[in-house]
Design an enzyme around this catalytic site. Structure first.
Site, PDB file in Angstrom:
ATOM      1  N   LYS A 180      -1.068 -12.317  11.014  1.00  0.00           N
ATOM      2  CA  LYS A 180      -0.979 -10.802  10.399  1.00  0.00           C
ATOM      3  C   LYS A 180      -1.547 -10.775   9.117  1.00  0.00           C
ATOM      4  O   LYS A 180      -2.265  -9.895   8.611  1.00  0.00           O
ATOM      5  CB  LYS A 180       0.313 -10.298  10.877  1.00  0.00           C
ATOM      6  CG  LYS A 180       0.676 -10.057  12.106  1.00  0.00           C
ATOM      7  CD  LYS A 180       2.238 -10.073  12.249  1.00  0.00           C
ATOM      8  CE  LYS A 180       2.561  -9.771  13.555  1.00  0.00           C
ATOM      9  NZ  LYS A 180       4.037  -9.920  14.016  1.00  0.00           N
TER      10      LYS A 180
ATOM     11  N   ALA B 274      -6.466  13.632  21.671  1.00  0.00           N
ATOM     12  CA  ALA B 274      -7.689  12.735  21.834  1.00  0.00           C
ATOM     13  C   ALA B 274      -8.767  13.990  22.417  1.00  0.00           C
ATOM     14  O   ALA B 274     -10.112  13.716  22.123  1.00  0.00           O
ATOM     15  CB  ALA B 274      -7.328  11.946  23.045  1.00  0.00           C
TER      16      ALA B 274
END
Ligand code: NDP
Ligand code: HSE
Length: 436
Positions: free
Chosen positions: A205, A33
């Site tokens: 979903k 990150a």
């Protein structure tokens, strides 16, 4: 550089999994990150209850709003579930200019259009990789990896609990209720497990997958939904004898200017890879015009696999949070002004093949009546299986596999078959897909 400060809403299966993964892989995550990611505050209904994760150094509260409002919190991670309180919390976080990560498919399927519009306006990200297929990075794969394709269709086993139940019923002859209770103990099932077994969770979903695959708005209400609670050991065994497995599939297909959206138990040929996806594992087949068929496989539920997806979203958000919002990947894969409202095909017009299980009085001519009804409606039969009568029974099970036909025609056929005086029980219908 200072770590990014995260507020966690929910410390249950996925919340605790997320705390664990962030701690366990802190160094690798920071290397990816560019900054550390630290949970500074978390909310749970009962924050005093012992947890399976290490909450030291995290401010705990029973009021999720306190976490959202906390000025130190830059990213809100919503892992409570449900779509009422969470809608309020997420919209408030967006209003405050905070980025959001969520695993909540119900929230995205039902309120995603509103949430993404607000997020777009405010220039914040709402990431939802964990909402579909647990640990499988399917959102990223479709949204980014397949961005060069026209997606033709997708089909997936997208509920871990349901697949776990069907697998244990088939392999160990266990009862539906017994396996569902185990799925609940293992943290796979939704707070209301009827969402898993009646296909609602899979429909949430599928709504999300169809939207990012075809560039259409999220429209949960238009998904045809059928659960697995009516599947019997008999059906599982007969399907096996015919060379098929029963899987609970979500299918989205675009053809002739319309989209079909359906969740139902499906017979799939045993030799297909997806027919061999067992237990809590999920798999999604996505076919693009350029790439052809692709298959994504992994754990569909559980603490660590779902946390893997939540943390990947956190890393994504941290990487791009200082960039111009106009240059980020669009929430629903397509630019918001390019989302097109294609019609959703009525289930009556969907074409598929069928498995039919009948119970009929064992007397000459019965099968001829059934095949005449199907023949008159131009439904052709691929296979027939007639079983021996059970001791003392006056009727016998008959199983038929048909070639592809339109659902409306099959509905008529089933009505006429059930009206025959020799048919002793409602016809059991399961759709069949070759997935080629
Ligand atoms: P859990 O029920 O295990 O956890 C829910 C958490 O939310 C608990 O910590 C609970 O507190 C807390 N909570 C509930 N209501 C409130 C409230 N009003 N205020 C503050 N905290 C509250 O759920 P899961 O972790 O299983 O699921 C979380 C989300 O992730 C859901 O949207 C689910 O659909 C999704 N998801 C779940 C997966 C899984 O494998 N379980 C996989 C993929 C997505 P307390 O602990 O004190 O009761
Ligand atoms: N209850 C869900 C399932 C959790 O079993 O698939 C993962 O979304």
């Amino acid at each position: 550089m200072e770590p990014v400060k995260v507020g966690l809403l929910g410390l249950g299966t996925v919340g605790c999994g997320t705390v664990d993964v962030l701690r366990r892989n802190a160094r690798e995550i920071a290397r990816r990150a560019g900054r550390g990611i630290e949970v500074v505050a978390a909310a749970a209904r009962d924050p005093g209850r012992p947890r399976p994760c290490d909450t030291r150094g995290i401010r705990l509260t029973d009021d999720a709003r306190v976490v959202v409002e906390d000025p130190e919190v830059e990213i809100v991670v919503e892992l409570i579930g449900g779509d009422t309180l969470t809608r309020e919390l997420v919209l408030r976080a967006i209003e405050l200019g905070k980025h959001v990560v969520t695993a909540n498919k119900a929230l995205i399927a039902l309120h995603g259009n509103e949430i993404f519009a607000q997020a777009q306006e405010r220039g914040v990200m709402v990431a939802f990789e964990a909402a579909v297929a647990g640990g499988i990075p399917i959102i990223k794969a479709i949204r980014e990896g397949l961005a060069g394709n026209t997606i033709l269709w997708l089909a997936g086993i997208i509920n871990g609990t349901g697949n776990f139940i069907l697998t244990e019923m088939r392999d160990k002859g266990r009862s539906f209720e017994d396996v569902l209770a185990e799925a609940q103990r293992l943290g796979y099932a939704e707070a209301d497990p009827t969402f898993d077994v009646e296909g609602i969770d899979a429909a949430h979903k599928l709504t999300i997958l169809a939207s990012i695959a075809f560039g259409i708005p999220l429209q949960f209400k238009k998904v045809y939904t059928e659960g697995i609670s009516g599947i019997t050991q008999e059906d599982v065994a007969y399907a096996g004898e015919l060379g098929y497995r029963i899987k609970h599939l979500g299918i989205a297909r675009r053809s002739n200017g319309a989209v079909e959206l359906r969740v139902h138990p499906t017979l799939i040929p045993q030799r297909r890879l997806i027919a061999n996806v067992d237990g809590v594992m999920n798999a999604v087949l996505v076919t693009g015009d350029a790439v052809g068929p692709t298959l994504y496989y992994g754990a569909g539920a559980g603490a660590d696999p779902t946390a893997s997806a939540v943390v990947a979203d956190l890393v994504d958000v941290v990487r791009v949070m200082t960039t111009d919002p106009g240059n980020r990947v669009p929430h629903l894969a397509f630019q918001p002004d390019a989302i097109t409202d294609l019609p959703i095909r009525s289930m009556d017009d969907v074409e598929t093949a069928y498995y039919l299980r009948l119970r009929a009085i064992d007397r000459p001519g019965v099968l001829a009546d059934v095949t005449r009804i199907l023949g008159d409606l131009e439904v052709s039969i691929e296979a027939i299986l007639q079983k021996e009568p059970e001791p003392g029974a006056r009727d016998v099970p008959i199983v038929l596999l048909t070639h592809r036909t339109i659902e409306r025609r099959m509905n008529t056929a089933i009505r006429e078959i059930e009206a025959l005086p020799t048919i002793t029980a409602p016809v059991r219908r399961i759709r069949v897909e070759s997935l080629q």
